[in-house]
Design a protein around this motif. Structure first.
Motif, PDB file in Angstrom:
ATOM      1  N   GLY A 133      -1.292  20.438  -3.840  1.00  0.00           N
ATOM      2  CA  GLY A 133      -1.443  19.744  -5.119  1.00  0.00           C
ATOM      3  C   GLY A 133      -2.353  18.534  -5.016  1.00  0.00           C
ATOM      4  O   GLY A 133      -2.546  17.966  -3.934  1.00  0.00           O
ATOM      5  N   ARG A 134      -2.927  18.139  -6.128  1.00  0.00           N
ATOM      6  CA  ARG A 134      -3.851  17.009  -6.154  1.00  0.00           C
ATOM      7  C   ARG A 134      -3.143  15.712  -5.787  1.00  0.00           C
ATOM      8  O   ARG A 134      -2.047  15.421  -6.260  1.00  0.00           O
ATOM      9  CB  ARG A 134      -4.463  16.882  -7.561  1.00  0.00           C
ATOM     10  N   LEU A 135      -3.770  14.915  -4.933  1.00  0.00           N
ATOM     11  CA  LEU A 135      -3.224  13.636  -4.505  1.00  0.00           C
ATOM     12  C   LEU A 135      -4.216  12.515  -4.787  1.00  0.00           C
ATOM     13  O   LEU A 135      -5.422  12.673  -4.567  1.00  0.00           O
ATOM     14  CB  LEU A 135      -2.903  13.655  -3.004  1.00  0.00           C
ATOM     15  N   ASN A 136      -3.704  11.385  -5.234  1.00  0.00           N
ATOM     16  CA  ASN A 136      -4.516  10.188  -5.410  1.00  0.00           C
ATOM     17  C   ASN A 136      -4.378   9.371  -4.133  1.00  0.00           C
ATOM     18  O   ASN A 136      -3.424   8.599  -3.968  1.00  0.00           O
ATOM     19  CB  ASN A 136      -4.038   9.392  -6.630  1.00  0.00           C
ATOM     20  N   VAL A 137      -5.318   9.552  -3.227  1.00  0.00           N
ATOM     21  CA  VAL A 137      -5.230   8.921  -1.912  1.00  0.00           C
ATOM     22  C   VAL A 137      -5.355   7.402  -2.012  1.00  0.00           C
ATOM     23  O   VAL A 137      -4.707   6.667  -1.261  1.00  0.00           O
ATOM     24  CB  VAL A 137      -6.304   9.495  -0.963  1.00  0.00           C
ATOM     25  N   GLU A 138      -6.164   6.918  -2.929  1.00  0.00           N
ATOM     26  CA  GLU A 138      -6.307   5.475  -3.079  1.00  0.00           C
ATOM     27  C   GLU A 138      -4.995   4.831  -3.522  1.00  0.00           C
ATOM     28  O   GLU A 138      -4.656   3.727  -3.077  1.00  0.00           O
ATOM     29  CB  GLU A 138      -7.432   5.149  -4.066  1.00  0.00           C
ATOM     30  N   SER A 139      -4.250   5.497  -4.390  1.00  0.00           N
ATOM     31  CA  SER A 139      -2.936   4.983  -4.787  1.00  0.00           C
ATOM     32  C   SER A 139      -1.977   4.974  -3.594  1.00  0.00           C
ATOM     33  O   SER A 139      -1.167   4.046  -3.434  1.00  0.00           O
ATOM     34  CB  SER A 139      -2.353   5.835  -5.916  1.00  0.00           C
ATOM     35  N   VAL A 216       3.833   8.993  -4.793  1.00  0.00           N
ATOM     36  CA  VAL A 216       2.841   8.074  -5.353  1.00  0.00           C
ATOM     37  C   VAL A 216       1.525   8.816  -5.564  1.00  0.00           C
ATOM     38  O   VAL A 216       0.885   8.713  -6.614  1.00  0.00           O
ATOM     39  CB  VAL A 216       2.631   6.856  -4.421  1.00  0.00           C
ATOM     40  N   GLY A 217       1.129   9.605  -4.569  1.00  0.00           N
ATOM     41  CA  GLY A 217      -0.108  10.371  -4.677  1.00  0.00           C
ATOM     42  C   GLY A 217      -0.077  11.394  -5.793  1.00  0.00           C
ATOM     43  O   GLY A 217      -1.101  11.693  -6.421  1.00  0.00           O
ATOM     44  N   GLU A 218       1.095  11.913  -6.080  1.00  0.00           N
ATOM     45  CA  GLU A 218       1.246  12.900  -7.157  1.00  0.00           C
ATOM     46  C   GLU A 218       1.328  12.253  -8.541  1.00  0.00           C
ATOM     47  O   GLU A 218       1.314  12.959  -9.557  1.00  0.00           O
ATOM     48  CB  GLU A 218       2.525  13.712  -6.916  1.00  0.00           C
ATOM     49  N   GLY A 219       1.425  10.924  -8.565  1.00  0.00           N
ATOM     50  CA  GLY A 219       1.540  10.228  -9.844  1.00  0.00           C
ATOM     51  C   GLY A 219       2.964  10.091 -10.350  1.00  0.00           C
ATOM     52  O   GLY A 219       3.191   9.623 -11.459  1.00  0.00           O
ATOM     53  N   LYS A 220       3.942  10.483  -9.546  1.00  0.00           N
ATOM     54  CA  LYS A 220       5.344  10.389  -9.952  1.00  0.00           C
ATOM     55  C   LYS A 220       5.881   8.970  -9.790  1.00  0.00           C
ATOM     56  O   LYS A 220       6.902   8.614 -10.391  1.00  0.00           O
ATOM     57  CB  LYS A 220       6.193  11.355  -9.124  1.00  0.00           C
ATOM     58  N   ARG A 221       5.223   8.194  -8.955  1.00  0.00           N
ATOM     59  CA  ARG A 221       5.566   6.790  -8.750  1.00  0.00           C
ATOM     60  C   ARG A 221       4.275   5.977  -8.753  1.00  0.00           C
ATOM     61  O   ARG A 221       3.196   6.507  -8.464  1.00  0.00           O
ATOM     62  CB  ARG A 221       6.302   6.564  -7.427  1.00  0.00           C
ATOM     63  N   LYS A 222       4.389   4.692  -9.020  1.00  0.00           N
ATOM     64  CA  LYS A 222       3.251   3.794  -8.966  1.00  0.00           C
ATOM     65  C   LYS A 222       3.183   3.144  -7.583  1.00  0.00           C
ATOM     66  O   LYS A 222       4.219   3.005  -6.917  1.00  0.00           O
ATOM     67  CB  LYS A 222       3.372   2.718 -10.047  1.00  0.00           C
ATOM     68  N   PRO A 223       1.996   2.735  -7.145  1.00  0.00           N
ATOM     69  CA  PRO A 223       1.884   2.085  -5.833  1.00  0.00           C
ATOM     70  C   PRO A 223       2.822   0.895  -5.677  1.00  0.00           C
ATOM     71  O   PRO A 223       3.429   0.707  -4.620  1.00  0.00           O
ATOM     72  CB  PRO A 223       0.419   1.652  -5.785  1.00  0.00           C
TER      73      PRO A 223
END
Length: 272
Positions: A133-139, A216-223
């Motif tokens: 699944g897509r991950l937001n690595v910067e987050s 966090v990377g999945e957008g389920k939590r914020k950094p």
């Protein structure tokens, strides 16, 4: 009596961790059996720490007391000839009798590896957790920063932890993102390595941190949720425990001035 400091690397897939357990089949069991075959001595080795079942080690120190007169430079090959192919002693040095691999360890670094491509690599699947699944690595990077420092890490410790204190220090934590080997396609993200260096780690601590960072990377939590979770001191506040196969003990350092063990490990680090 001599005290030998050895460095072992192993693929932990087939073992129940490093430290001896009632069920047997641990890395320590095989090392002690190999030493007994070599010297005839029944010994107990002392590792720099323990690893969970399925966790790997690139560089794990241990020490052992022996009355054997075998020259230091012959131990490595002699033991490797008696060990399974997925356990290898990489270096041996004689150290003072006062040296203790666990008590004198100052810094431990773990690496957790995530394969973020759509298709896992069949050749490295034993050492990576696949997350298509897509991950937001910067987050994830931003979230990881909240954990650096000296804190009570109860939220990121196993509920079965028996430690009197959950206060530890994470000196540094960072993410290395390798996209060079990504397959073609818009969803391919390459390999994500999460490193953590600390004074010591609680049971499942790195894996719980990684499991939470993935959310966090999945957008389920914020950094910034990582800071809130840390302050909660409640295991229920954090995410799931990531699979053990992605975790590797990367290195252990002894930085006491004049400690012979330090010289060995610093040399190994330079040669890698």
């Amino acid at each position: 009596m001599r005290n030998l400091l050895m460095i072992v690397s192993y693929d932990g897939t087939e073992y129940f961790g490093f430290q001896t357990q009632p069920g047997g089949n641990t890395v320590q069991d095989h090392l002690e059996a190999a030493i007994m075959q070599l010297t005839g001595e029944v010994v107990k080795i002392h590792g720099s720490g323990r690893t969970d079942a399925g966790v790997h080690a690139r560089q794990q120190p241990f020490h052992v007391h022996t009355d054997s007169k075998i020259p230091v430079d012959r131990w490595r090959m002699a033991l490797n000839g008696r060990l399974p192919a997925d356990i290898r002693v990489t270096d041996v040095r004689e150290v003072p009798l006062s040296f203790h691999a666990r008590r004198l360890a100052k810094r431990k670094t773990y690496r957790f590896t995530i394969n973020a491509n759509r298709i896992p690599d069949v050749f490295t699947r034993r050492y990576q957790v696949h997350h298509p699944g897509r991950l937001n690595v910067e987050s994830m990077r931003e979230g990881l920063k909240h954990l650096i420092g000296t804190h009570d890490y109860t939220s990121f410790a196993s509920r079965h932890s028996t430690k009197a204190s959950h206060v530890r220090t994470i000196y540094d934590a960072w993410i290395e993102w390798d996209q060079s080997g990504s397959c073609s396609g818009s969803h391919e993200q390459g390999i994500i390595h999460i490193f953590m260096t600390g004074s010591g780690f609680l049971q499942h601590m790195v894996r719980i941190i990684v499991g939470t960072l993935l959310q966090v990377g999945e957008g389920k939590r914020k950094p910034e949720d990582m800071k809130r979770i840390l302050e909660a001191k409640d295991r229920a506040a954090a995410g799931p425990t990531a699979e053990s196969k992605g975790l590797m003990l990367w290195e252990v350092l002894y930085d006491e001035a004049g400690d012979e063990g330090t010289d060995l490990l610093e040399r190994n680090e330079t040669e890698q």
